[in-house]
Design a protein around this motif. Structure first.
Motif, PDB file in Angstrom:
ATOM      1  N   UNK A  50       0.879  -1.363   0.045  1.00  0.00           N
ATOM      2  CA  UNK A  50       0.318  -0.265  -0.095  1.00  0.00           C
ATOM      3  C   UNK A  50       0.772   1.369  -0.314  1.00  0.00           C
ATOM      4  N   UNK A  51       0.886   1.986  -1.259  1.00  0.00           N
ATOM      5  CA  UNK A  51       1.801   2.829  -1.866  1.00  0.00           C
ATOM      6  C   UNK A  51       1.359   4.704  -0.515  1.00  0.00           C
ATOM      7  N   UNK A  52       0.108   4.669   0.213  1.00  0.00           N
ATOM      8  CA  UNK A  52      -0.087   5.161   1.155  1.00  0.00           C
ATOM      9  C   UNK A  52       0.421   5.032   2.488  1.00  0.00           C
ATOM     10  N   UNK A  53       0.255   3.665   2.908  1.00  0.00           N
ATOM     11  CA  UNK A  53       0.398   3.799   4.432  1.00  0.00           C
ATOM     12  C   UNK A  53       2.020   3.300   4.226  1.00  0.00           C
ATOM     13  N   UNK A  54       2.518   2.882   2.971  1.00  0.00           N
ATOM     14  CA  UNK A  54       3.863   2.220   3.213  1.00  0.00           C
ATOM     15  C   UNK A  54       4.123   0.360   3.961  1.00  0.00           C
ATOM     16  N   UNK A  55       2.807  -0.177   4.025  1.00  0.00           N
ATOM     17  CA  UNK A  55       3.015  -1.255   4.553  1.00  0.00           C
ATOM     18  C   UNK A  55       2.290  -2.252   3.423  1.00  0.00           C
ATOM     19  N   UNK A  56       3.443  -3.644   3.878  1.00  0.00           N
ATOM     20  CA  UNK A  56       2.268  -4.709   3.173  1.00  0.00           C
ATOM     21  C   UNK A  56       0.916  -5.916   3.489  1.00  0.00           C
ATOM     22  N   UNK A  57       0.417  -5.833   3.115  1.00  0.00           N
ATOM     23  CA  UNK A  57      -0.852  -6.218   3.440  1.00  0.00           C
ATOM     24  C   UNK A  57      -1.265  -8.092   2.506  1.00  0.00           C
ATOM     25  N   UNK A  58      -1.532  -9.116   3.559  1.00  0.00           N
ATOM     26  CA  UNK A  58      -1.702 -10.817   2.733  1.00  0.00           C
ATOM     27  C   UNK A  58      -2.641 -10.882   1.773  1.00  0.00           C
TER      28      UNK A  58
END
Length: 135
Positions: A50-58
């Motif tokens: 997620x480019x907004x939150x800078x986090x990966x999601x499964x």
């Protein structure tokens, strides 16, 4: 005439039964180049960035089949544009083979930019690997 109808029916039936359906946009496979064989039973995890939150999601997690393949990541009926990561959990494969390995897992990050099919394989050995965009 009867033979022609039966032959035609069998040809159409076998085509429908054995036709490949391209309902998925992403696939992968693993080949052990030190043995020249596919690697089955390895877990591959798919995540999206997620480019907004800078986090990966499964997104999904599957195991390679007897041919070392996973053919059904990302349903192609929806837009899958974005940055993804495939994590290949290789430690158990090498451990079961009694082989010391440098890589306990391998992460491959890539970007889907269109609706085309993406095939992301790895060739693997205990102390090296390679990846590319296949078809």
């Amino acid at each position: 005439m009867k033979k022609l109808i039966i032959t035609s029916f069998l040809a159409v039936f076998s085509t429908v039964i054995f036709a490949q359906k391209n309902n998925f946009q992403l696939s992968s496979h693993i080949l052990d180049i030190s043995k020249g064989t596919p690697v089955s039973g390895v877990t591959i995890q798919l995540e999206q960035y997620n480019e907004q939150t800078k986090k990966w999601s499964l997104i999904d997690e599957k195991q390679t089949d007897v041919n070392g393949r996973i053919t059904d990541f990302l349903n192609s009926q929806k837009s899958n544009l974005g940055i993804y990561k495939l994590t290949y959990f290789t430690a158990d494969y090498f451990k079961k083979s009694g082989i010391d390995s440098f890589y306990p897992f391998i992460e491959v990050v890539f970007q889907i930019k269109d609706q085309n099919h993406y095939h992301v394989p790895i060739t693997l050995s205990a102390y090296g690997y390679s990846t590319y965009r296949g078809n």
